[in-house]
Design an enzyme around this catalytic site. Structure first.
Site, short mmCIF file in Angstrom:
data_model
loop_
_atom_site.label_atom_id
_atom_site.label_comp_id
_atom_site.label_asym_id
_atom_site.label_seq_id
_atom_site.Cartn_x
_atom_site.Cartn_y
_atom_site.Cartn_z
N LYS A 19 0.85 -1.21 0.00
CA LYS A 19 0.00 0.00 0.00
C LYS A 19 0.87 1.24 0.00
O LYS A 19 2.05 1.21 0.39
CB LYS A 19 -0.93 0.01 1.22
CG LYS A 19 -0.24 -0.05 2.60
CD LYS A 19 0.29 1.26 3.13
CE LYS A 19 0.99 1.11 4.48
NZ LYS A 19 1.75 2.31 4.89
N PRO A 106 9.49 -4.70 -0.23
CA PRO A 106 10.59 -4.44 0.71
C PRO A 106 10.09 -4.36 2.16
O PRO A 106 8.97 -3.93 2.40
CB PRO A 106 11.14 -3.09 0.25
CG PRO A 106 10.66 -2.90 -1.15
CD PRO A 106 9.38 -3.67 -1.27
N VAL A 107 10.96 -4.78 3.08
CA VAL A 107 10.59 -4.88 4.50
C VAL A 107 10.89 -3.57 5.23
O VAL A 107 11.86 -2.88 4.89
CB VAL A 107 11.42 -6.03 5.14
CG1 VAL A 107 11.13 -6.15 6.63
CG2 VAL A 107 11.10 -7.34 4.45
N ALA A 108 10.06 -3.22 6.21
CA ALA A 108 10.22 -1.98 7.01
C ALA A 108 10.41 -0.78 6.11
O ALA A 108 11.27 0.06 6.30
CB ALA A 108 11.40 -2.11 8.00
N ALA A 109 9.55 -0.72 5.08
CA ALA A 109 9.69 0.28 4.03
C ALA A 109 8.55 1.28 4.00
O ALA A 109 8.54 2.21 3.19
CB ALA A 109 9.76 -0.42 2.67
N GLY A 110 7.52 1.08 4.85
CA GLY A 110 6.34 1.96 4.80
C GLY A 110 5.33 1.50 3.77
O GLY A 110 4.36 2.20 3.48
N LEU A 111 5.53 0.31 3.23
CA LEU A 111 4.63 -0.21 2.18
C LEU A 111 3.65 -1.25 2.72
O LEU A 111 2.89 -1.84 1.95
CB LEU A 111 5.47 -0.82 1.04
CG LEU A 111 6.35 0.18 0.30
CD1 LEU A 111 7.28 -0.53 -0.68
CD2 LEU A 111 5.50 1.21 -0.45
N GLY A 114 4.34 -6.53 5.71
CA GLY A 114 4.04 -7.52 6.75
C GLY A 114 2.55 -7.56 7.06
O GLY A 114 1.95 -8.62 7.22
N SER A 115 1.92 -6.38 7.10
CA SER A 115 0.48 -6.31 7.36
C SER A 115 -0.31 -6.90 6.19
O SER A 115 -1.35 -7.53 6.39
CB SER A 115 0.05 -4.86 7.58
OG SER A 115 0.65 -4.35 8.75
N ASP A 148 -2.15 -1.56 10.29
CA ASP A 148 -2.52 -1.49 8.87
C ASP A 148 -3.37 -2.68 8.42
O ASP A 148 -3.88 -2.68 7.30
CB ASP A 148 -1.25 -1.48 7.99
CG ASP A 148 -0.56 -0.13 8.00
OD1 ASP A 148 -1.26 0.89 8.19
OD2 ASP A 148 0.67 -0.10 7.81
O1 C5P Z 1 0.17 -1.41 15.09
P1 C5P Z 1 1.60 -1.54 14.66
O2 C5P Z 1 2.26 -2.75 15.21
O3 C5P Z 1 1.77 -1.39 13.19
O4 C5P Z 1 2.31 -0.29 15.28
C1 C5P Z 1 3.68 -0.29 15.59
C2 C5P Z 1 3.96 0.90 16.48
O5 C5P Z 1 3.81 2.10 15.71
C3 C5P Z 1 3.07 1.07 17.67
O6 C5P Z 1 3.51 0.32 18.76
C4 C5P Z 1 3.17 2.56 17.90
O7 C5P Z 1 4.40 2.85 18.55
C5 C5P Z 1 3.27 3.12 16.52
N1 C5P Z 1 1.96 3.53 15.98
C6 C5P Z 1 1.36 4.68 16.51
N2 C5P Z 1 0.15 5.08 16.02
C7 C5P Z 1 -0.48 4.41 15.04
C8 C5P Z 1 0.12 3.25 14.50
C9 C5P Z 1 1.34 2.85 14.99
O8 C5P Z 1 1.93 5.32 17.40
N3 C5P Z 1 -1.65 4.85 14.57
#
Ligand code: C5P
Length: 291
Positions: A19, A106-111, A114-115, A148
């Site tokens: 995404k 890609p991993v840990a990329a904002g895409l 994993g979700s 996500d």
């Molecule tokens: O829900 P997820 O595991 O993706 O979120 C990882 C971390 O990102 C959360 O523990 C939180 O620190 C941060 N986060 C947040 N607000 C959101 C989504 C994520 O602070 N709306």
């Protein structure tokens, strides 16, 4: 390794779409440590492929392959495996599954890779295990896996609110984008923490960006893209600003970091321009969104 059942009816195969966040507005930090946000989340044509095979003795396993598989955990940290375990608890089943993830996102990329894998696993195992949970119920299970997941379960453009669990499908006309992944990861908690520390700002009323995305007007949409997490990431990783400049220099109509980054997404006027920009900048990927 357990021997999975074979045969054409035994496996469920699903595409897990990456995404982009066309805009991401951070409203503020909450008591529980999460942040209230508003965002337009749109799936793109870059996918992982998830193959789910029943396992007779009830075991649940993940195996990974593909060009982006390096560094993806195959144990308890894997979000698809966490989704399978959470679904089994919710649906009260002792069935097993082998989850094969062919990783291209890609991993840990904002895409949201994993979700996306977790969402595809929930949808696929809901069928394979005949759990018959409704989308709302899958969404509750998914929200416990990652913020996500509820959005990606919809498999289409959505506006999200809250920490991401309030999801509303919205119309978005298909447009072409160029993704510029970076060589380093950004963890989502870091990106939000940097917003707290700087302190970050809250972007404008998103109505105009939502309307431009619905109309599919790339010229209008380009200048309206924004991500409140981007300044904090750019401050620590100036490569993101350089990627933005390269993409604009190559003719993109607008550029925005995706979610918690560091991938930068550039809006193109059409498919041929997206491919032209992608050819000019090695390592970038032209994608349609929605796919
Ligand atoms: O829900 P997820 O595991 O993706 O979120 C990882 C971390 O990102 C959360 O523990 C939180 O620190 C941060 N986060 C947040 N607000 C959101 C989504 C994520 O602070 N709306």
């Amino acid at each position: 390794m357990r021997e999975p059942l074979r045969g054409p009816a035994a496996a469920v195969v699903r595409r897990a779409h990456a995404k982009i966040n066309v805009f991401l507005r951070v409203l503020g930090r909450r008591e529980d440590g999460y942040h209230d946000i508003e965002s337009l989340v749109v799936p793109v044509s870059l996918v992982d492929t998830i193959t789910l095979r029943p396992i007779e003795d009830g075991a649940r396993w993940v195996v990974t392959s593909g060009p982006a598989a390096e560094g993806v955990p195959e144990g308890d940290d894997n979000l698809a495996l966490q989704a399978a375990e959470a679904l089994a608890r919710r649906c009260g089943t002792s069935r097993g599954a082998l989850i094969e993830i062919h990783k291209r996102i890609p991993v840990a990329a904002g895409l949201g890779g994993g979700s996306a894998d977790a969402a595809a696993t929930l949808l696929g195992l809901n069928d394979l295990w005949r759990c018959r949970l409704a989308l709302e119920e899958l969404s509750e299970v998914g929200a416990g896996i990652g913020s996500d997941v509820p959005a990606l379960l919809r498999e289409g453009p959505v506006l999200i609110e809250g920490r991401g669990e309030r999801v509303r499908p919205v119309p978005v006309t298909r447009m072409w984008w160029v993704l510029h992944p970076q060589r380093f990861p950004v963890s989502t908690p870091d990106a939000y923490r940097w917003w707290d520390e700087d302190p970050g700002t809250t972007g404008p009323d998103p109505a105009p960006v939502i309307e431009a995305a619905a109309r599919g007007s790339a010229e209008e949409l380009g200048p309206l893209l924004f991500d409140d997490l981007e300044p904090g990431v750019v401050r620590r990783h100036p490569q993101v600003a350089r990627a933005r400049e390269r993409l604009l220099g190559a003719g993109a109509l607008g550029v925005v970091m995706s979610g918690s980054g560091p991938t930068v997404a550039a809006l193109a006027g059409d498919e041929s321009q997206a491919r032209e920009i992608s050819r000019a900048l090695p390592g970038t990927i032209a994608v349609a969104a929605p796919p």
